[in-house]
Design a protein around this motif. Structure first.
Motif, short mmCIF file in Angstrom:
data_model
loop_
_atom_site.label_atom_id
_atom_site.label_comp_id
_atom_site.label_asym_id
_atom_site.label_seq_id
_atom_site.Cartn_x
_atom_site.Cartn_y
_atom_site.Cartn_z
N CYS A 54 0.84 -1.21 0.00
CA CYS A 54 0.00 0.00 0.00
C CYS A 54 0.88 1.25 0.00
O CYS A 54 2.00 1.25 0.53
N VAL A 55 0.33 2.30 -0.57
CA VAL A 55 0.98 3.61 -0.53
C VAL A 55 -0.04 4.60 0.04
O VAL A 55 -1.21 4.58 -0.34
N TRP A 56 0.43 5.41 0.99
CA TRP A 56 -0.45 6.43 1.59
C TRP A 56 -0.04 7.79 1.05
O TRP A 56 1.13 8.17 1.12
N VAL A 57 -0.98 8.50 0.48
CA VAL A 57 -0.68 9.85 -0.03
C VAL A 57 -1.69 10.83 0.58
O VAL A 57 -2.87 10.51 0.74
N VAL A 58 -1.19 12.01 0.91
CA VAL A 58 -2.05 13.04 1.50
C VAL A 58 -1.89 14.32 0.69
O VAL A 58 -0.76 14.75 0.40
N TYR A 59 -3.01 14.89 0.31
CA TYR A 59 -3.01 16.12 -0.49
C TYR A 59 -3.81 17.21 0.21
O TYR A 59 -4.86 16.92 0.80
N LYS A 60 -3.36 18.42 0.10
CA LYS A 60 -4.17 19.58 0.51
C LYS A 60 -4.97 20.04 -0.70
O LYS A 60 -4.48 19.99 -1.83
N THR A 61 -6.18 20.49 -0.44
CA THR A 61 -7.04 20.90 -1.55
C THR A 61 -6.97 22.41 -1.78
O THR A 61 -6.74 23.19 -0.85
N GLU A 62 -7.20 22.77 -3.03
CA GLU A 62 -7.37 24.18 -3.37
C GLU A 62 -8.47 24.24 -4.41
O GLU A 62 -8.44 23.49 -5.39
N TYR A 63 -9.45 25.11 -4.16
CA TYR A 63 -10.61 25.16 -5.05
C TYR A 63 -10.54 26.36 -5.97
O TYR A 63 -10.13 27.44 -5.55
N LYS A 64 -10.97 26.11 -7.20
CA LYS A 64 -10.93 27.22 -8.17
C LYS A 64 -11.91 28.32 -7.76
O LYS A 64 -11.58 29.49 -7.77
N ASP A 65 -13.12 27.89 -7.38
CA ASP A 65 -14.14 28.88 -7.01
C ASP A 65 -14.24 28.92 -5.49
O ASP A 65 -14.03 27.92 -4.82
N PRO A 66 -14.61 30.05 -4.93
CA PRO A 66 -14.78 30.12 -3.47
C PRO A 66 -15.94 29.24 -3.02
O PRO A 66 -16.80 28.89 -3.84
N PRO A 67 -16.01 28.90 -1.72
CA PRO A 67 -17.12 28.09 -1.24
C PRO A 67 -18.45 28.72 -1.58
O PRO A 67 -18.60 29.94 -1.55
N GLN A 68 -19.43 27.83 -1.90
CA GLN A 68 -20.77 28.34 -2.20
C GLN A 68 -21.43 28.82 -0.93
O GLN A 68 -21.21 28.24 0.13
#
Ligand SMILES: NC(=O)c1ccc[n+]([C@@H]2O[C@H](COP(=O)([O-])OP(=O)(O)OC[C@H]3O[C@@H](n4cnc5c(N)ncnc54)[C@H](OP(=O)(O)O)[C@@H]3O)[C@@H](O)[C@H]2O)c1
Length: 225
Positions: A210-224
């Motif tokens: 198994c491989v564990w990967v962690v990503y931080k998110t960035e959204y193109k549009d601001p939260p609705q």
């Protein structure tokens, strides 16, 4: 302010959430290492988990009607169930020794009979506007009322994709298993419509492949709103 949300799932190499047996020990160890205040879980995941790992639904006993007195460092289990489909089986979750207690997220359309069922058993609940649970409102109330600052959600595609579309997920944590499901794959992100960019913050490999990967998110549009 809404809690910080980590979407944590076990997937196959081709992104399927189902059709294989995850390394449960590793999956839950990684989830627990986040030391979440709460685990957010969809109602279907509870039902599937009960079918896969449960031993039938035992009859309720008087102890199932009171909030358990457990270590406050344990996470709350926050379950979304606007239609009351978990009526009669919530005590199987409440009895779980690693769960501080169960809190329900319901909506203004939730049947009153289910609300009474919860109150008779001293379940805390948050009732939001709308037919389905308003996720943004519910998460803010969870933070305000129960001091929930960090949530791990290891749930199914429906809820995971809704949270991503609402720009509510801060981190995506994937435990990738060395299996390909091909045509049978139940793609984890198949219903996401939001444009999400990811930056890798962590990677680790394990002896079981198994491989564990962690990503931080960035959204193109601001939260609705
Ligand atoms: N591999 C993994 O890591 C992993 C982890 C967990 C689960 N799973 C698998 O995923 C499958 C179950 O997942 P699922 O995707 O079918 O369901 P799910 O995410 O467990 O449940 C769907 C949840 O979304 C809520 N919901 C639906 N529409 C909504 C809306 N418009 N607004 C707010 N909430 C809404 C539902 O609430 P209501 O009840 O109110 O409708 C329900 O609680 C199972 O096969 C399970 O084994 C895999």
């Amino acid at each position: 302010m809404k809690p910080y949300i980590i979407l944590h799932n076990s997937v196959t190499l081709d992104g399927s959430l189902t059709g294989f047996m995850p390394d449960m020990e590793l999956h839950y160890r990684l989830a627990g290492d986040y030391e979440p205040d709460a685990n957010l879980i969809g109602s279907e995941t509870i039902i599937q988990g009960q079918e896969m790992f449960g031993n039938g639904i035992p009859a309720e006993v008087p102890g199932d009607f009171v909030q358990p007195d457990r270590n406050p460092v344990l996470p709350l289990w926050v379950i979304i169930d606007s239609t009351g489909k978990l009526k009669g089986m919530l005590h199987t979750c409440r009895r779980f020794e690693y769960c501080r207690d169960v809190i329900l997220l319901v909506s203004e359309q939730t049947p009153e009979e289910y609300i009474r069922h919860l109150e008779e058993r001293s379940y805390r609940y948050i009732r939001t506007r709308g037919e389905k649970v308003d996720l943004q409102e519910a998460l803010e109330l969870l933070a305000d009322r129960y001091n929930v600052k960090r949530i791990v959600t290891d749930t199914g595609r429906v809820l995971g994709n809704l949270l991503l579309d609402a720009r509510l997920v801060d981190e995506v944590s994937l435990l990738i298993h060395p299996i390909i499901k091909g045509r049978e794959a139940y793609g984890m992100f198949n219903d996401v419509t939001a444009e999400v960019s990811l930056s890798l913050t962590r990677e680790e490999k394990f002896d079981n492949g198994c491989v564990w990967v962690v990503y931080k998110t960035e959204y193109k549009d601001p939260p609705q709103a």
